[in-house]
Design an enzyme around this catalytic site. Structure first.
Site, PDB file in Angstrom:
ATOM      1  N   LYS A  68      21.869  50.770 -17.611  1.00 29.03           N
ATOM      2  CA  LYS A  68      21.592  49.469 -18.233  1.00 29.03           C
ATOM      3  C   LYS A  68      22.672  48.498 -17.765  1.00 29.03           C
ATOM      4  O   LYS A  68      23.863  48.860 -17.695  1.00 29.03           O
ATOM      5  CB  LYS A  68      21.637  49.635 -19.756  1.00 29.03           C
ATOM      6  CG  LYS A  68      21.174  48.407 -20.542  1.00 29.03           C
ATOM      7  CD  LYS A  68      21.178  48.722 -22.054  1.00 29.03           C
ATOM      8  CE  LYS A  68      20.658  47.585 -22.903  1.00 29.03           C
ATOM      9  NZ  LYS A  68      20.663  47.926 -24.359  1.00 29.03           N
ATOM     10  N   SER A  77      17.920  49.991 -29.780  1.00 26.27           N
ATOM     11  CA  SER A  77      17.691  49.568 -28.397  1.00 26.27           C
ATOM     12  C   SER A  77      17.514  50.688 -27.384  1.00 26.27           C
ATOM     13  O   SER A  77      17.155  50.429 -26.237  1.00 26.27           O
ATOM     14  CB  SER A  77      18.812  48.647 -27.932  1.00 26.27           C
ATOM     15  OG  SER A  77      18.595  47.346 -28.414  1.00 26.27           O
ATOM     16  N   SER A  96      16.251  46.778 -26.535  1.00 28.69           N
ATOM     17  CA  SER A  96      16.673  45.960 -25.423  1.00 28.69           C
ATOM     18  C   SER A  96      16.806  46.730 -24.114  1.00 28.69           C
ATOM     19  O   SER A  96      16.801  46.124 -23.046  1.00 28.69           O
ATOM     20  CB  SER A  96      18.013  45.304 -25.742  1.00 28.69           C
ATOM     21  OG  SER A  96      19.037  46.280 -25.857  1.00 28.69           O
TER      22      SER A  96
END
Lengths: 114, 474, 485
Positions: B75, B174, B150
């Site tokens: 990420k 997330s 996310s």
């Protein structure tokens, strides 16, 4: 607990946050923040008397590091392996290299007052 | 699709080439660029690492790390030395950190091959990856749907087979929510189990790094690799990481008691409810004692979370001011420069949360909002503790609904926040939780079941979820 | 105070009215702790290096970086707490949020409602006790240089920022509002500095910014209980400035009250050049610091055992040294107080501990160290005292030698040699005394007749003749011996 955000409060909060909002954005954010706080009002009904606030979910205390230099000059001026002049120079140039503006090895910004 | 364990074992045995494995995954990622998974595909670096692994003499290959030659996606809120790290925000566009996050160091030491930085909601704020400042990520299962967020990019990377493993971060759900929406395994470890050093902060007391994998064994392997104490993170748990993989060998779970959380099963869409019921039945059939349990404070999780997380975020994101790194807008003085930079550099959702958090901390409101939310946090911890006196693990849906379409929830922030209703309570408590895929919903999109445990209860989570995985409807 | 420093035209007849007021002062002293590294990270805490060389991801606030508390900084703070009789308390860190380019995270990690050191007091040389409210740990900011417009903030074209100082540990020591004059404020800071230096918590160098003082000041009519409107003065960089700032601000407050003008609670900047204070521009909204518990740091809870260990390892405190000095020298309190006020008590103590005659050492310090000890150190001072005791130097010569050593830190024996100071042979001296007597027969007769005032005359003549080499005491002894014969 008053779950109401007025445009005045929203403007003050934007100012504290160093954000500039157009009138339209201000109106939109005021409504959206109000709706979120309205939802949050459900905790108003809770009896929280005597309940202590939690700021860390996992209880730890007394976490330290030792006072040992690994970056930057040592006061006796001696370079160690972890702390060589080369390493200092490389770190300095890497952070100044990505700075929006720099001069003489320092970060450059517009004046405080104008 | 090969798992990380399979790839590493083949490479260590000299039966596979890391370069070939890497090329195969990179090629797949490039073919499917329209999914918007990667912000930065690190082809050259990845192939160089893979080449180095292949150059290891065959006799030494058994000594390679546990992720030998395994492609991993990160990420883009995890710092990678000299490699652009943006948090999917314009304000950090072009920023190259001078250091690696602790988890990145550990991956490198484990001989993993980092293949790229994945897309996310800007600063990890969102539940659909539509808040990326650059482009949205699409759900590999059906590109008309969002991947969740996310960590949407990381979830999609694993779901699409670009890498068997990806790292994400979970603040209120997330990792777990996008894992559920994309049909992969996603785990949030106990707060403090994995070092946050080098994870760009959203809400410091909630943020935790965790893995996306195709199966539970890989998740156990990953937590073994990235878990453990780090002296650079004051909130890092000092206890040693147990051998999670070993614990999976014991498949008898009949000694475990499972509680289905009543509050987190209410207001859930019927197709998801049905799957939850089936999951409970699977566990009962495996010999677990399964009962419904009430954890009353979980009802207030969302309210507390949306005061605490934005409050911490408002402070954490103050550093983006155009002075030292990232975007700078020109202005006559420093303050105007700060304002212009932040106004231009942050997207709407980030601005909204900064303002919400600033409000919750501001004079006159602090006690009523921030402190009150922290008290609810205590209540949540207490209520969970009561439940865990009777149960070893708890069960709930990961998301109240399956994947939704683009734009469906963007107009109403509150509707988007409700995506996290089931995942937030364990975040507030700092507890570990996993999402395992368990069949599909009415729209043929995946359903995730969440397994929760008290702090450091990862072992039981892995044991329970591997049974769910084995018995999941196809 | 020179006339130009007065805030208004103060006519003399108003000064009697000034006596109706009293000033109430509380001080916040920020001391940079003498650690090797920063409060939360491992780059060097070192003054005067090339800009941006003592930096790391944490003190620069780079995204993803996290703080870890420096144990030494806590130990040094606990030392100060012990010295001030504070309660070493369980405590937490908090974030103080405000934007400023010298602050990399745009929040300062500090302590708020739960500081490390709670309570305590500091006793001034006069015996007056000043209460200590608290002392808390926090991080320092970087340094901004204003470029253009003469380097002033108001006219600068741009700024350059050096973050070497960012994250340096500070201990902020807050006093109760119990200080009642500028002179007392000065004494307080001086004594506090002596303690900080004695326990090796800080080098105490005001000129390098290691010690910075914010002054909270208010004025009220004598006998009133409620405090007047308070102003805070910043940028006080020396003890002299502290005195000037307090005096200026006191008069400003009194004048305003007398004129019926309203005083504003505000922060003011002290101007070293003019000796005046001016309000700092501040926007009301900026004052909402939004303190909240620092989530990246865990609570600090020093246990008793650790505090005891620290107590045992602590160097002697100034008061302890003074008691020791008094015991060793037998000097009375006023003399000790004088030595303390000159900041030479440590030196005198060390010199005596090194074996110097106590009475002689104290006498020399009283007579020759009125402006402090400069570069004079204990071993050199010991040599000087011994040379005097052995008669190798006269009182006059001692003065000359000490002056030189204080200024340049050179070896006293070499100084004496280079000045040509050698003890005069008594026979040679006696011959010269007789020469002086024969040249001044009238004075000699009067002296013999009992006019003791003439001793000075004869000693003076001898000094003239020997260019100061003669020992006055020896000459006096010879004169009285000869007169008696």
């Amino acid at each position: 607990m008053t779950a109401e955000i007025t445009p005045d409060i929203a403007a003050k909060v934007a100012n504290l946050s160093r954000l500039k909002l157009t009138d339209e954005e201000l109106a939109k954010f005021t409504d959206q923040l109000s709706a979120i706080l309205e939802h949050a009002a459900d905790i108003e009904a809770l009896d929280l008397e005597g309940v202590l606030p939690t700021s860390h979910p996992y209880p730890l205390k007394n976490v330290f590091r030792q006072d040992v230099v690994s970056q930057g000059a040592t006061s006796d001026g001696n370079d160690t392996e972890k702390n060589s002049g080369e390493k200092i120079a490389a770190f300095k140039s890497s952070v100044l290299g990505v700075a929006p503006e720099s001069e003489d090895g320092q970060f450059k910004v517009p004046p405080i007052l104008s | 699709m090969e798992t990380a364990l399979q790839i590493a074992s083949a490479i260590k045995a000299g039966e596979a080439s890391a370069v070939e494995v890497t090329q195969k995954h990179l090629a797949l990622a490039k073919e499917n660029e329209d999914l918007g998974v990667f912000l930065n595909l690190m082809e050259e670096d990845a192939l160089a690492t893979a080449k180095r692994i292949d150059e290891t003499p065959d006799s030494d290959k058994q000594n390679l790390g546990p992720l030998a030659g395994v492609p991993v996606a990160l990420k883009d809120n995890l710092c990678t030395e000299a490699v652009e790290t943006t948090c999917a925000s314009k304000i950090l566009s072009g920023w190259r950190p001078p250091y690696d996050a602790s988890v990145v160091k550990k991956l490198k030491q484990s001989d993993a091959v980092i293949i790229g930085k994945t897309n996310l909601d800007e600063f990890a704020m969102g539940s659909s990856t539509e808040n990326s400042a650059f482009f949205p990520t699409r759900n590999p299962r059906n590109p008309e749907y969002v991947p969740g967020g996310s960590s949407g990019g990381s979830a999609a990377a694993v779901a699409a087979g670009f890498s068997p493993i990806a790292l994400g971060s979970d603040t209120g759900g997330s990792i777990r929510q996008p894992a559920a929406l994309c049909g992969v395994v996603g785990m949030k470890p106990t707060y403090g189990r994995v070092s946050r050093y080098g994870l760009i902060a959203f809400a410091s007391s909630l943020d935790q790094i965790g893995p996306f994998t195709t199966d539970v064994s890989d998740a156990a392997l990953m937590l073994q690799v990235i878990g453990g104490h780090d002296e650079n993170d004051s909130t890092s748990i000092p206890d040693a990481t147990p051998d999670y993989l070993e614990s999976l060998k014991d498949q008898d779970i009949s000694n475990l008691k499972v509680g289905v959380v009543r509050e987190l099963s209410q207001g859930v869409s019927p197709d998801v409810s049905a799957r939850l019921k089936e999951a409970a039945d699977v566990l009962a059939a495996a010999g677990c004692g399964v009962e419904e349990v009430s954890v009353p404070a979980t009802k207030y999780g969302l309210s507390a979370y949306y005061l605490i997380a934005p409050a911490e975020a408002s402070s954490n994101l103050s550093r983006y001011d155009g002075v030292r790194y990232g975007l700078r807008e020109t202005a006559d003085n420093a303050e105007e420069m700060n304002i212009a930079t932040r106004t231009k550099g942050f997207g709407d959702e980030v601005k909204r949360r900064i303002m919400l958090g600033t409000f919750a901390l501001s004079s006159g409101y602090y006690d009523d909002y921030y402190v009150k939310a922290q008290r609810v946090r205590t209540l949540t911890i207490n209520d969970f503790a009561t439940a865990y006196e009777k149960f070893d693990v708890l069960l709930s849906p990961t998301s109240p609904f399956t994947a939704f379409k683009f734009g469906e929830k963007t107009a109403d922030p509150l509707a988007m926040y409700l995506c996290d209703a089931c995942t937030i309570p364990s975040s507030l408590a700092g507890h570990p939780a996993i999402s395992v895929p368990f069949g599909v919903g009415d729209n043929d999109m995946p359903v995730g079941i969440q397994v929760l445990a008290p702090a450091l209860g990862e072992m039981n989570i892995f044991r329970i979820s591997s049974v769910l995985e084995r018995e999941a409807p196809i | 105070m020179p006339e130009k420093d007065l805030p208004h035209n103060h006519s003399k007849h108003e000064s009697s009215k000034d006596d109706d007021f009293e000033v109430v002062i509380g001080l916040e002293v920020h001391a940079e702790l003498a650690t090797k590294t920063k409060l939360f990270s491992d780059s060097a805490n070192h003054f005067g290096d090339e800009p941006n060389t003592n930096i790391d991801p944490v003190c620069l606030g780079l995204p993803g970086s996290l703080p870890v508390l420096n144990k030494r900084a806590v130990e040094l703070s606990i030392r100060v707490g012990i010295a001030l009789g504070s309660t070493i308390s369980p405590c937490t860190f908090a974030r103080k949020n405000y934007f400023y380019p010298d602050m990399p995270k745009n929040f300062q990690t500090s302590q708020y409602d739960q500081p490390l050191n709670v309570g305590g007091s500091l006793t001034l040389a006069s015996g007056k006790k000043i209460g200590i409210t608290r002392a808390h740990l926090e991080e320092d900011t970087g340094k901004i240089t204003h470029i253009g417009g003469g380097g002033r903030i108001h006219d600068a074209k741009y700024c350059l920022i050096d973050y070497n100082r960012a994250g340096v540990p500070l201990l902020e020591i807050v006093s109760e509002p119990e200080i009642s004059s500028g002179e007392e404020a000065r004494e307080y800071v001086k004594e506090l500095r002596a303690i900080l230096v004695a326990v090796e918590a800080s080098d105490g160098k005001m000129e390098e910014g290691s010690l910075r003082v914010d002054t909270n000041i208010s004025v009220r009519k004598k006998g009133e209980v409620e405090l007047g409107v308070r102003t805070e003065i910043k940028n006080v960089n020396s003890l002299r400035s502290l005195l000037r700032a307090v005096e200026f601000e006191t008069k400003r407050h009194i004048s305003a009250i007398q004129a019926g003008e309203e005083l504003r609670q505000e922060t003011r900047h002290f101007n070293e050049d003019t000796g005046e204070t001016h309000p700092l521009r501040s926007k009301e909204d900026d004052m909402d610091y939004r303190y909240f518990p620092e989530p990246d740091l865990v609570p600090l809870d020093p246990d008793e055992k650790w505090v005891e260990e620290i107590r045992e390892q602590m160097p002697a405190l100034p008061t302890e040294k003074r008691v020791r000095l008094k015991e060793a020298s037998g000097a009375d309190d006023s003399v000790i107080a004088l030595l303390v006020s000159r900041g030479v008590d440590d030196l005198v103590d060390a010199t005596i501990q090194a074996g110097a005659d106590a009475a002689q050492t104290i006498k020399l310090a009283e007579q020759n160290l009125s402006d402090g000890a400069g570069k004079l150190e204990a071993d050199a001072f010991l040599k000087v005292v011994n040379m005097l005791q052995a008669g190798e130097l006269s009182a006059t010569q001692v003065k000359a030698v000490l002056t030189e050593v204080i200024e340049n830190g050179v070896d006293p024996k070499q100084v004496a040699e280079s000045m040509g100071f050698e003890a005069m042979d008594e026979g040679e001296l006696e011959g010269l005394v007789e020469q002086v007597i024969s040249q001044n027969p009238d004075e000699w007769e009067r002296y013999k007749g009992g006019d003791q005032k003439l001793v000075g005359f004869f000693v003076g003549q001898m000094m003239k003749l020997t260019q100061g080499k003669a020992d006055g005491k020896v000459v006096t002894a010879m004169l009285s011996k000869k007169a008696a014969n």
